[in-house]
Design a protein around this motif. Structure first.
Motif, mmCIF file in Angstrom:
data_model
loop_
_atom_site.group_PDB
_atom_site.id
_atom_site.type_symbol
_atom_site.label_atom_id
_atom_site.label_comp_id
_atom_site.label_asym_id
_atom_site.label_seq_id
_atom_site.Cartn_x
_atom_site.Cartn_y
_atom_site.Cartn_z
ATOM 1 N N LEU A 80 0.790 -1.228 0.000
ATOM 2 C CA LEU A 80 0.000 0.000 0.000
ATOM 3 C C LEU A 80 0.825 1.283 0.000
ATOM 4 O O LEU A 80 0.292 2.354 -0.296
ATOM 5 C CB LEU A 80 -0.928 0.010 1.221
ATOM 6 N N ALA A 81 2.076 1.212 0.342
ATOM 7 C CA ALA A 81 2.881 2.422 0.456
ATOM 8 C C ALA A 81 2.987 3.159 -0.886
ATOM 9 O O ALA A 81 3.264 2.551 -1.924
ATOM 10 C CB ALA A 81 4.277 2.079 0.971
ATOM 11 N N LEU A 82 2.766 4.485 -0.823
ATOM 12 C CA LEU A 82 2.941 5.326 -2.011
ATOM 13 C C LEU A 82 4.419 5.676 -2.139
ATOM 14 O O LEU A 82 5.004 6.303 -1.246
ATOM 15 C CB LEU A 82 2.101 6.593 -1.887
ATOM 16 N N ARG A 83 5.013 5.257 -3.228
ATOM 17 C CA ARG A 83 6.455 5.414 -3.385
ATOM 18 C C ARG A 83 6.892 6.874 -3.522
ATOM 19 O O ARG A 83 8.049 7.209 -3.302
ATOM 20 C CB ARG A 83 6.925 4.651 -4.612
ATOM 21 N N ASP A 84 5.958 7.754 -3.902
ATOM 22 C CA ASP A 84 6.300 9.164 -4.059
ATOM 23 C C ASP A 84 5.823 10.011 -2.886
ATOM 24 O O ASP A 84 5.774 11.238 -2.966
ATOM 25 C CB ASP A 84 5.722 9.705 -5.371
ATOM 26 N N ASN A 85 5.453 9.364 -1.774
ATOM 27 C CA ASN A 85 5.021 10.059 -0.568
ATOM 28 C C ASN A 85 6.119 9.920 0.479
ATOM 29 O O ASN A 85 6.419 8.812 0.950
ATOM 30 C CB ASN A 85 3.710 9.449 -0.071
ATOM 31 N N ASP A 86 6.748 11.038 0.846
ATOM 32 C CA ASP A 86 7.903 10.993 1.761
ATOM 33 C C ASP A 86 7.548 10.367 3.099
ATOM 34 O O ASP A 86 8.358 9.624 3.677
ATOM 35 C CB ASP A 86 8.447 12.409 1.985
ATOM 36 N N ALA A 87 6.334 10.636 3.600
ATOM 37 C CA ALA A 87 5.941 10.067 4.889
ATOM 38 C C ALA A 87 5.811 8.551 4.801
ATOM 39 O O ALA A 87 6.197 7.832 5.732
ATOM 40 C CB ALA A 87 4.625 10.690 5.354
ATOM 41 N N HIS A 88 5.255 8.057 3.678
ATOM 42 C CA HIS A 88 5.137 6.616 3.502
ATOM 43 C C HIS A 88 6.518 5.965 3.398
ATOM 44 O O HIS A 88 6.771 4.918 4.001
ATOM 45 C CB HIS A 88 4.340 6.316 2.233
ATOM 46 N N VAL A 89 7.415 6.602 2.674
ATOM 47 C CA VAL A 89 8.764 6.061 2.503
ATOM 48 C C VAL A 89 9.489 6.037 3.841
ATOM 49 O O VAL A 89 10.178 5.063 4.184
ATOM 50 C CB VAL A 89 9.540 6.888 1.464
ATOM 51 N N ALA A 90 9.287 7.086 4.635
ATOM 52 C CA ALA A 90 9.925 7.154 5.950
ATOM 53 C C ALA A 90 9.379 6.077 6.876
ATOM 54 O O ALA A 90 10.125 5.439 7.641
ATOM 55 C CB ALA A 90 9.709 8.540 6.559
ATOM 56 N N ALA A 91 8.062 5.850 6.813
ATOM 57 C CA ALA A 91 7.455 4.818 7.653
ATOM 58 C C ALA A 91 7.976 3.438 7.279
ATOM 59 O O ALA A 91 8.227 2.590 8.159
ATOM 60 C CB ALA A 91 5.937 4.861 7.521
#
Length: 529
Positions: A80-91
């Protein structure tokens, strides 16, 4: 989000392992890391491939007999992680979650388990939980993730990777996602409908309908209408499960008419003789039963030779050479039968456009099921009409009782009337329809039309009297007035079968007595709209 996105890591967890090894090998050759579970992981390892267990990703072993293995943030976060979302990448980085770019899942075989007649608890155990959850997650995130749910799409996936140097396009991922949601919807529909049946719920709060594409049709009823043919997963012998031996592609109207023909002819058990039904526009134009198929076909044909041209022919036993020779004498669209001899197939082979469908069996006319019909803003759902009557179920209501031979014709006519559009009137003589009146707004007109057809064929055959003389006549619903019954008597009918139940039954019975007719009531009607 970019249009092209690489596939670096794939999770493969399938019940149907067809093509799994070849897919795993192709992905591994591209440097794709393989994650897997249970039997899928074992199959891949046995083929010499390097596989990482999902339990290594989640930090939890598979447990509860495999019920719990992929329901974990380590899996769903990766999907589910959005690869272009910094918060998702950080999580993902914080919790050690790895991206999953490709999910290949086909679900526990629930539909096949039900089809085999498994008990309730076995069916419950074959309801997939983790699979649909992963599929929906991957499909939602199709901006980055590919989800494949059908074995037949493996080649398309590999072709897409080949064409884009290990990447897939957004359009391709959209296509996969749509198919994935359709699959989980169909799966949930199968489960909910099975449970409704198991609980004997006549009208569950929500009713789901699903199908699998069998054929994109050239057009629908008319050339300006688009159409397609979908399968409901039933194993019922018929046009949906038949093997097409030869002929052009079936059209929308061909499929509809062929289904009507085969369902009608299945009313006649082959143990009691050969039966043939000829259908035109979903209505029978000739039905007959005889000692041989050839005789039955000729009798059915002689009911209405004009309408039989370009019709659909259904047989209740395998097609033989003698009958094949008769059928090819006129233009016929489709022939459907439980089987066919090699000699019959060879005769048909000379007619390249004649479609031959073989079903390897007859549908059981008493099998229950549901029918659906769309209306504006909704859908009508009902039980199939499996109502039938035997001789002992009939009530004689006139002074004259039918003879045994008349009773046989009355029951024959009643079976046919069930498959004729209302208002339906059917004349039968000696196991052969001799006049059919269908789809009229009043019963009197249906009786008149059927009588005219019987007289017309008598003229064609150069007979002295109408084919309907001495016939049995069936009405799919009660005669509301005596006029329709008297019209049948004028056409030559000598006995009548009808449901009864009209406020004017006494008037109709009195008219039958005065006309010297024998009449029986069935207590059951067969409307077909």
């Amino acid at each position: 989000m970019t249009d092209l996105h690489p596939v670096r890591r794939a999770l493969l967890s399938v019940s149907d392992k067809t093509g799994l090894i070849e897919l795993g090998q192709a992905l591994s050759a591209r440097g794709v890391e393989l994650l897997s579970t249970g039997g899928s992981a074992k199959a891949l390892r046995d083929a010499g491939l390097t596989v990482r267990d999902v339990s290594d990703v989640t930090g939890f072993p598979e447990m509860m007999d495999g019920r719990v293995k992929t329901l974990h943030p380590g899996v769903h976060g990766g999907l589910l992680a959005l690869r272009d979302n910094d918060a998702h990448v950080a999580a993902m980085a914080e919790h050690g979650i790895v991206e999953i770019d490709l999910l290949v899942v086909n679900l526990y075989p629930f539909e096949a388990t039900v089809a085999k007649g498994a008990d309730y608890d076995t069916c419950i155990e074959n309801i997939d939980i983790g699979g649909p959850a992963m599929i929906r997650a991957a499909a939602k995130n199709h901006g980055f993730v590919n989800v494949v749910v059908d074995v037949e799409d493996y080649d398309a996936l590999l072709a897409e990777l080949e064409a884009n140097d290990g990447q897939t396009s957004y359009k391709f991922r959209q296509w996969l996602a749509q198919n994935a949601y359709a699959r989980t919807a169909a799966y949930d529909a199968a489960v909910s409908n099975w449970m409704a049946a198991a609980l004997e719920l006549q009208a569950p709060r929500r009713r789901a309908v699903a199908g699998q594409l069998a054929q994109t049709l050239r057009y629908g009823e008319n050339p300006h209408q688009q159409a397609a043919f979908y399968l409901d997963g039933s194993a019922r012998p018929g046009v949906a499960t038949a093997t097409q031996v030869q002929g052009k592609e079936l059209s929308y109207n061909n499929i509809n008419d062929t289904d009507a023909a085969f369902e009608l002819v299945s009313e006649f058990d082959a143990a009691n003789g050969a039966a043939v039904a000829i259908i035109k526009h979903a209505n029978p134009c000739g039905v007959a039963q005889a000692a041989s198929l050839t005789e039955a076909y000729q009798k059915a044909f002689d009911c209405d030779r004009t309408s039989a041209f370009g019709g659909i022919v259904a047989l209740n036993m395998p097609l033989d050479a003698a009958t094949a020779k008769e059928i090819v004498q006129i233009f016929t669209e489709v022939v459907i039968a439980p089987g066919a001899s090699d000699e019959a197939k060879a005769i048909f082979a000379a007619k390249k456009n004649l479609r031959l469908l073989l079903t390897d069996g007859l549908p059981n006319p008493l099998d229950s099921g549901m029918t659906t019909r769309q209306v504006s803003g909704g859908m009508l759902v009902q039980d199939k009409d499996v109502g039938h009557r035997a001789m002992q179920d009939l009530k004689v209501v006139t002074k004259i009782a039918p003879t045994e031979a008349q009773m046989r014709d009355l029951l024959f006519a009643w079976k046919v009337a069930k498959h004729v559009k209302s208002n339906a009137i059917v004349y039968v003589k000696d196991g052969q329809t001799v006049g059919v009146g269908a789809g009229q707004m009043n019963r009197l007109d249906s009786a008149t039309i059927a009588g005219l057809k019987a007289q017309r064929m008598a003229d064609v055959l150069e007979l002295d009297s109408s084919l309907a003389k001495g016939s049995a006549v069936a009405s799919d619903a009660f005669f509301p007035f005596a006029d329709g019954l008297l019209e049948a008597a004028a056409a030559g009918a000598s006995c009548v079968i009808q449901p009864g139940g009209s406020m004017r039954d006494n008037e109709v019975i009195a008219a039958a007595d005065e006309a010297g007719l024998a009449m029986v009531f069935t207590g059951m009607r067969h409307f077909r709209h």
